[in-house]
Design a protein around this motif. Sequence first.
Motif, short mmCIF file in Angstrom:
data_model
loop_
_atom_site.label_atom_id
_atom_site.label_comp_id
_atom_site.label_asym_id
_atom_site.label_seq_id
_atom_site.Cartn_x
_atom_site.Cartn_y
_atom_site.Cartn_z
N LYS A 1 0.70 -1.90 -0.02
CA LYS A 1 0.16 -0.22 0.22
C LYS A 1 1.28 0.89 0.15
N ASP A 2 1.94 1.50 1.23
CA ASP A 2 2.80 2.63 0.90
C ASP A 2 3.69 2.67 -0.11
N ALA A 3 3.98 1.57 -0.76
CA ALA A 3 4.50 1.54 -1.58
C ALA A 3 4.16 1.94 -3.32
N MET A 4 2.93 1.75 -3.13
CA MET A 4 2.39 2.36 -5.05
C MET A 4 1.62 3.47 -4.41
N LYS A 5 1.41 3.67 -3.30
CA LYS A 5 1.23 5.46 -2.45
C LYS A 5 2.71 6.08 -3.12
N ILE A 6 3.41 5.98 -2.91
CA ILE A 6 4.28 6.92 -2.71
C ILE A 6 4.94 6.46 -4.41
N SER A 7 5.12 5.73 -5.07
CA SER A 7 5.50 5.22 -6.73
C SER A 7 4.29 6.21 -7.88
N MET A 8 3.10 5.82 -7.17
CA MET A 8 2.13 6.34 -7.88
C MET A 8 2.29 8.31 -7.40
N SER A 9 2.38 8.47 -7.25
CA SER A 9 2.06 10.04 -6.61
C SER A 9 3.78 10.60 -6.98
N GLU A 10 4.84 10.24 -6.91
CA GLU A 10 5.88 10.48 -7.34
C GLU A 10 6.11 10.41 -8.47
N LEU A 11 5.51 9.09 -9.79
CA LEU A 11 6.47 9.21 -11.14
C LEU A 11 5.02 9.67 -11.42
N ASP A 12 4.13 10.67 -11.74
CA ASP A 12 2.82 10.73 -12.31
C ASP A 12 2.75 11.35 -12.87
N GLY A 13 3.03 10.93 -14.48
CA GLY A 13 2.69 12.31 -15.43
C GLY A 13 4.19 11.68 -16.31
N LYS A 14 4.63 10.72 -15.59
CA LYS A 14 6.49 10.44 -15.75
C LYS A 14 6.39 9.32 -16.48
N ALA A 15 5.56 7.82 -16.22
CA ALA A 15 5.98 7.25 -16.30
C ALA A 15 4.00 6.50 -16.08
N ASP A 16 3.88 5.87 -17.35
CA ASP A 16 3.21 4.53 -17.93
C ASP A 16 2.52 3.80 -16.41
N LYS A 17 1.07 4.33 -15.80
CA LYS A 17 0.79 3.79 -14.12
C LYS A 17 1.07 1.85 -14.43
N LYS A 18 0.75 1.73 -15.03
CA LYS A 18 0.66 0.34 -15.24
C LYS A 18 1.94 -0.57 -15.47
N VAL A 19 3.13 0.21 -16.25
CA VAL A 19 4.55 -0.40 -14.98
C VAL A 19 5.18 0.24 -14.25
N ILE A 20 4.79 1.09 -14.11
CA ILE A 20 4.85 1.48 -12.02
C ILE A 20 4.01 -0.04 -11.17
N SER A 21 3.23 -0.15 -11.79
CA SER A 21 2.67 -1.01 -10.80
C SER A 21 3.62 -2.25 -11.00
N GLN A 22 3.32 -2.67 -12.31
CA GLN A 22 4.03 -3.58 -12.06
C GLN A 22 5.91 -3.86 -11.69
N VAL A 23 6.84 -2.78 -11.61
CA VAL A 23 7.47 -2.40 -11.29
C VAL A 23 7.62 -2.94 -9.49
N VAL A 24 6.34 -2.12 -8.88
CA VAL A 24 6.46 -2.37 -7.68
C VAL A 24 6.13 -3.46 -7.85
N ARG A 25 5.33 -4.76 -8.16
CA ARG A 25 5.43 -5.92 -7.14
C ARG A 25 6.60 -6.19 -7.77
N GLU A 26 7.45 -6.40 -8.54
CA GLU A 26 8.23 -7.15 -8.90
C GLU A 26 9.76 -6.81 -7.94
N LEU A 27 9.57 -5.56 -6.68
CA LEU A 27 10.07 -4.81 -5.79
C LEU A 27 9.35 -5.76 -5.30
N LEU A 28 8.47 -5.58 -4.74
CA LEU A 28 8.44 -6.39 -3.50
C LEU A 28 7.92 -7.80 -3.33
N GLY A 29 8.91 -8.18 -5.09
CA GLY A 29 8.61 -9.90 -5.10
C GLY A 29 6.62 -10.66 -4.76
N LYS A 30 5.50 -9.87 -5.48
CA LYS A 30 4.48 -10.44 -5.73
C LYS A 30 4.20 -10.55 -7.09
#
Length: 143
Positions: A114-143
């Motif tokens: 929850k925290d990882a997604m919140k921070i990632s989406m707010s900081e990268l909003d408009g700079k990267a595709d949200k679908k890709v951000i979500s995918q990378v967060v899941r990879e980093l968290l091992g989910k």
Amino acid sequence: MTMKEQINKDFIQARKNKETLKIDVLRIIKSHFDAYKIDNGRDMDETEEINYLLKEQKQTEEAISFAEEAKRADLIEENQEKLKIISAYLPQMMTKEEIHTYLSEKGISEMAMKDAMKISMSELDGKADKKVISQVVRELLGK
């Protein structure tokens, strides 16, 4: 020059050049920006403008898919031109590798999802595709 100023300038030029599709696309964008200002009492910030254009880009890509399914070459061509016009105003999005590096440096892998997604989406909003951000967060968290 802000994105709104650039769009206004290009709209005027397109009218002089009688580029009907470009006029139509830019008119829609301009009217959305103006409606936002009326509704909210302020201009859109850069991130909001980018997110609106990303939404328009996604809808146009979907329209191309539907036109391909219907085998409508005229609609495919028109929407591809529309996509080029919209894409011209969007900044280059971050690649998956750049997102991975950025989020790794932020220590995302040590956080709850929850925290990882919140921070990632707010900081990268408009700079990267949200679908890709979500995918990378899941990879980093091992989910």
